[in-house]
Design a protein around this motif. Structure first.
Motif, PDB file in Angstrom:
ATOM      1  N   GLY A  83      57.057  30.721  50.708  1.00 12.70           N
ATOM      2  CA  GLY A  83      57.437  29.675  49.766  1.00 12.70           C
ATOM      3  C   GLY A  83      56.625  29.688  48.488  1.00 12.70           C
ATOM      4  O   GLY A  83      56.594  28.699  47.748  1.00 12.70           O
ATOM      5  N   PHE A  84      55.929  30.783  48.213  1.00 13.99           N
ATOM      6  CA  PHE A  84      55.192  30.923  46.964  1.00 13.99           C
ATOM      7  C   PHE A  84      55.188  32.391  46.559  1.00 13.99           C
ATOM      8  O   PHE A  84      55.528  33.277  47.349  1.00 13.99           O
ATOM      9  CB  PHE A  84      53.758  30.402  47.085  1.00 13.99           C
ATOM     10  CG  PHE A  84      52.938  31.063  48.177  1.00 13.99           C
ATOM     11  CD1 PHE A  84      52.449  32.357  48.029  1.00 13.99           C
ATOM     12  CD2 PHE A  84      52.654  30.391  49.367  1.00 13.99           C
ATOM     13  CE1 PHE A  84      51.698  32.963  49.033  1.00 13.99           C
ATOM     14  CE2 PHE A  84      51.900  30.994  50.367  1.00 13.99           C
ATOM     15  CZ  PHE A  84      51.430  32.276  50.203  1.00 13.99           C
ATOM     16  N   THR A  85      54.815  32.641  45.319  1.00 10.22           N
ATOM     17  CA  THR A  85      54.667  34.003  44.824  1.00 10.22           C
ATOM     18  C   THR A  85      53.714  33.974  43.634  1.00 10.22           C
ATOM     19  O   THR A  85      53.077  32.954  43.366  1.00 10.22           O
ATOM     20  CB  THR A  85      56.033  34.615  44.452  1.00 10.22           C
ATOM     21  OG1 THR A  85      55.855  36.009  44.150  1.00 10.22           O
ATOM     22  CG2 THR A  85      56.662  33.899  43.265  1.00 10.22           C
ATOM     23  N   PHE A  86      53.596  35.084  42.918  1.00  8.75           N
ATOM     24  CA  PHE A  86      52.733  35.111  41.741  1.00  8.75           C
ATOM     25  C   PHE A  86      53.229  34.118  40.687  1.00  8.75           C
ATOM     26  O   PHE A  86      54.437  33.915  40.535  1.00  8.75           O
ATOM     27  CB  PHE A  86      52.719  36.507  41.107  1.00  8.75           C
ATOM     28  CG  PHE A  86      52.226  37.600  42.014  1.00  8.75           C
ATOM     29  CD1 PHE A  86      51.054  37.450  42.742  1.00  8.75           C
ATOM     30  CD2 PHE A  86      52.911  38.797  42.118  1.00  8.75           C
ATOM     31  CE1 PHE A  86      50.593  38.462  43.572  1.00  8.75           C
ATOM     32  CE2 PHE A  86      52.469  39.813  42.938  1.00  8.75           C
ATOM     33  CZ  PHE A  86      51.296  39.656  43.667  1.00  8.75           C
ATOM     34  N   ASN A  87      52.308  33.517  39.956  1.00  7.41           N
ATOM     35  CA  ASN A  87      52.671  32.737  38.775  1.00  7.41           C
ATOM     36  C   ASN A  87      51.520  32.783  37.765  1.00  7.41           C
ATOM     37  O   ASN A  87      50.499  33.436  38.001  1.00  7.41           O
ATOM     38  CB  ASN A  87      53.062  31.295  39.140  1.00  7.41           C
ATOM     39  CG  ASN A  87      51.907  30.480  39.701  1.00  7.41           C
ATOM     40  OD1 ASN A  87      50.731  30.721  39.410  1.00  7.41           O
ATOM     41  ND2 ASN A  87      52.223  29.486  40.507  1.00  7.41           N
ATOM     42  N   GLU A  88      51.684  32.074  36.661  1.00  5.53           N
ATOM     43  CA  GLU A  88      50.711  32.147  35.576  1.00  5.53           C
ATOM     44  C   GLU A  88      49.396  31.425  35.860  1.00  5.53           C
ATOM     45  O   GLU A  88      48.460  31.527  35.066  1.00  5.53           O
ATOM     46  CB  GLU A  88      51.324  31.579  34.284  1.00  5.53           C
ATOM     47  CG  GLU A  88      52.428  32.412  33.682  1.00  5.53           C
ATOM     48  CD  GLU A  88      53.805  32.125  34.264  1.00  5.53           C
ATOM     49  OE1 GLU A  88      54.803  32.550  33.660  1.00  5.53           O
ATOM     50  OE2 GLU A  88      53.884  31.478  35.337  1.00  5.53           O
ATOM     51  N   ALA A  89      49.314  30.704  36.977  1.00  6.27           N
ATOM     52  CA  ALA A  89      48.074  29.993  37.277  1.00  6.27           C
ATOM     53  C   ALA A  89      46.888  30.950  37.403  1.00  6.27           C
ATOM     54  O   ALA A  89      45.760  30.599  37.063  1.00  6.27           O
ATOM     55  CB  ALA A  89      48.226  29.176  38.564  1.00  6.27           C
ATOM     56  N   ILE A  90      47.153  32.151  37.914  1.00  5.03           N
ATOM     57  CA  ILE A  90      46.106  33.172  37.990  1.00  5.03           C
ATOM     58  C   ILE A  90      46.623  34.430  37.309  1.00  5.03           C
ATOM     59  O   ILE A  90      47.669  34.967  37.682  1.00  5.03           O
ATOM     60  CB  ILE A  90      45.701  33.481  39.436  1.00  5.03           C
ATOM     61  CG1 ILE A  90      45.223  32.207  40.143  1.00  5.03           C
ATOM     62  CG2 ILE A  90      44.606  34.547  39.464  1.00  5.03           C
ATOM     63  CD1 ILE A  90      44.878  32.413  41.604  1.00  5.03           C
ATOM     64  N   SER A  91      45.885  34.876  36.305  1.00  8.57           N
ATOM     65  CA  SER A  91      46.228  36.101  35.593  1.00  8.57           C
ATOM     66  C   SER A  91      44.974  36.946  35.446  1.00  8.57           C
ATOM     67  O   SER A  91      43.866  36.499  35.754  1.00  8.57           O
ATOM     68  CB  SER A  91      46.826  35.773  34.214  1.00  8.57           C
ATOM     69  OG  SER A  91      45.915  35.002  33.456  1.00  8.57           O
ATOM     70  N   LEU A  92      45.154  38.163  34.970  1.00  9.58           N
ATOM     71  CA  LEU A  92      44.026  39.038  34.681  1.00  9.58           C
ATOM     72  C   LEU A  92      43.993  39.321  33.183  1.00  9.58           C
ATOM     73  O   LEU A  92      44.994  39.767  32.610  1.00  9.58           O
ATOM     74  CB  LEU A  92      44.125  40.347  35.467  1.00  9.58           C
ATOM     75  CG  LEU A  92      43.972  40.224  36.987  1.00  9.58           C
ATOM     76  CD1 LEU A  92      44.197  41.577  37.654  1.00  9.58           C
ATOM     77  CD2 LEU A  92      42.588  39.680  37.362  1.00  9.58           C
ATOM     78  N   MET A  93      42.867  39.023  32.557  1.00 14.59           N
ATOM     79  CA  MET A  93      42.673  39.292  31.137  1.00 14.59           C
ATOM     80  C   MET A  93      42.130  40.704  30.964  1.00 14.59           C
ATOM     81  O   MET A  93      41.126  41.072  31.590  1.00 14.59           O
ATOM     82  CB  MET A  93      41.686  38.297  30.522  1.00 14.59           C
ATOM     83  CG  MET A  93      42.105  36.848  30.597  1.00 14.59           C
ATOM     84  SD  MET A  93      40.781  35.733  30.026  1.00 14.59           S
ATOM     85  CE  MET A  93      40.595  36.254  28.322  1.00 14.59           C
ATOM     86  N   VAL A  94      42.777  41.482  30.102  1.00 12.16           N
ATOM     87  CA  VAL A  94      42.311  42.830  29.786  1.00 12.16           C
ATOM     88  C   VAL A  94      41.711  42.787  28.385  1.00 12.16           C
ATOM     89  O   VAL A  94      42.412  42.511  27.408  1.00 12.16           O
ATOM     90  CB  VAL A  94      43.459  43.850  29.839  1.00 12.16           C
ATOM     91  CG1 VAL A  94      42.928  45.258  29.565  1.00 12.16           C
ATOM     92  CG2 VAL A  94      44.158  43.805  31.197  1.00 12.16           C
ATOM     93  N   MET A  95      40.409  43.030  28.275  1.00 12.22           N
ATOM     94  CA  MET A  95      39.715  42.930  26.999  1.00 12.22           C
ATOM     95  C   MET A  95      39.829  44.257  26.251  1.00 12.22           C
ATOM     96  O   MET A  95      39.462  45.315  26.783  1.00 12.22           O
ATOM     97  CB  MET A  95      38.249  42.565  27.220  1.00 12.22           C
ATOM     98  CG  MET A  95      38.042  41.308  28.074  1.00 12.22           C
ATOM     99  SD  MET A  95      38.957  39.854  27.494  1.00 12.22           S
ATOM    100  CE  MET A  95      38.199  39.595  25.883  1.00 12.22           C
TER     101      MET A  95
END
Length: 293
Positions: free
Chosen positions: A204-216
């Motif tokens: 009942g869940f999947t990836f979302n924008e709450a956790i992302s990876l920043m690439v500097m």
């Protein structure tokens, strides 16, 4: 400098959560705190912290997204006592996903959601050498289940200093998981360790924008490279954010923004904020122009 930084989107608890997480790990520290005004989310807190030598960015930007266990953070512990201490602190006002117990892969392990909704795995590593304290772990579920292996092969071709560790696969008796899909794998991007797994259960869940990876990124060419390779959902492109073909969110960010965001000159900060809010992919030249005008 850490190339890839986990980014956590909170409603309004980023400052409180940053202090809580820093209290859990020795050597933790606050790197920077910036308040952005007049954004679509109103006044926004941007907080960069170090936990056990690893950078994280926390953002308070409204209730648009909620954390899901599709991304969790595995804490490697050198003793059973350490596991128990961390578990007790993290589980307060949270909930267990897998009870703290002995499992075939660890004498002491548990998986939980903390009081902010963020998911942690706490694991005694036994005789294994701990090279990285906290490992971001991606769980491919729903329509993305079965794509973990393809995804990590894709990611390791994009980033330098990358490799794939030993792959533990599901067997024939692991239903609903399909045999040979990934039960667990560690992989390295830019000398940083991550982990991935498939899960065919109904979550009942999947990836979302709450956790992302920043690439500097140091240059515009680097920004263009990662943007072109990773972005697969045009409607998700905004302010340096994108979604890849697996639904996972990344932010492709120029390193020069660190200096800009830390400037105490409110006018310069406002000028840069107004400029980047209009962008999808970041344009370094335009950001500098806004910053210096």
């Amino acid at each position: 400098m850490q190339k890839i930084i986990p980014h956590l989107w909170f409603d309004k608890e980023a400052d409180e959560a940053a202090k809580f997480y820093m209290s859990l790990f020795e050597g933790s520290k606050l790197r920077n705190k910036t308040i952005l005004n007049d954004t679509p989310s109103g006044s926004v807190d941007m907080i960069t912290i170090e936990l056990a030598g690893q950078e994280f960015m926390l953002l308070s930007a409204g209730p648009l997204f909620k954390f899901t266990p599709a991304v969790s953070f595995l804490i490697a512990c050198s003793s059973i006592e350490e596991v128990e201490v961390l578990w007790k602190k993290l589980i307060e006002n949270g909930a267990a996903l897998m009870a703290l117990d002995a499992y075939p892969f660890s004498e002491k392990y548990g998986w939980l959601i903390d009081k902010y909704g963020l998911s942690w795995q706490v694991m005694y590593m036994g005789d294994f050498e701990i090279k990285q304290k906290i490992t971001p772990t991606l769980m491919f579920v729903g329509d993305q289940c079965g794509n973990a292996e393809e995804a990590i092969q894709f990611y390791t071709t994009l980033f330098k200093h990358s490799s794939i560790g030993n792959i533990l696969r599901y067997g024939e008796d692991a239903a609903p998981n399909k045999a040979d899909t990934i039960q667990h794998v560690d992989f390295v991007l830019e000398n940083q360790t991550f982990a991935a797994m498939d899960s065919a259960y109904e979550h009942g869940f999947t990836f979302n924008e709450a956790i992302s990876l920043m690439v500097m990124c140091d240059t515009q060419a680097e920004i263009d490279y990662y943007w072109d390779k990773l972005s697969a959902v045009p409607e998700a492109e905004q302010c340096g954010w994108l979604k890849d073909k697996y639904g996972f969110s990344w932010q492709i960010v120029p390193t020069i923004m660190n200096e800009m965001m830390q400037n105490k000159d409110a006018k310069k900060l406002t000028q840069v904020t107004e400029a980047f809010l209009k962008m999808k992919k970041f344009d370094i030249a335009e950001l500098i122009k806004a910053y210096e005008k």
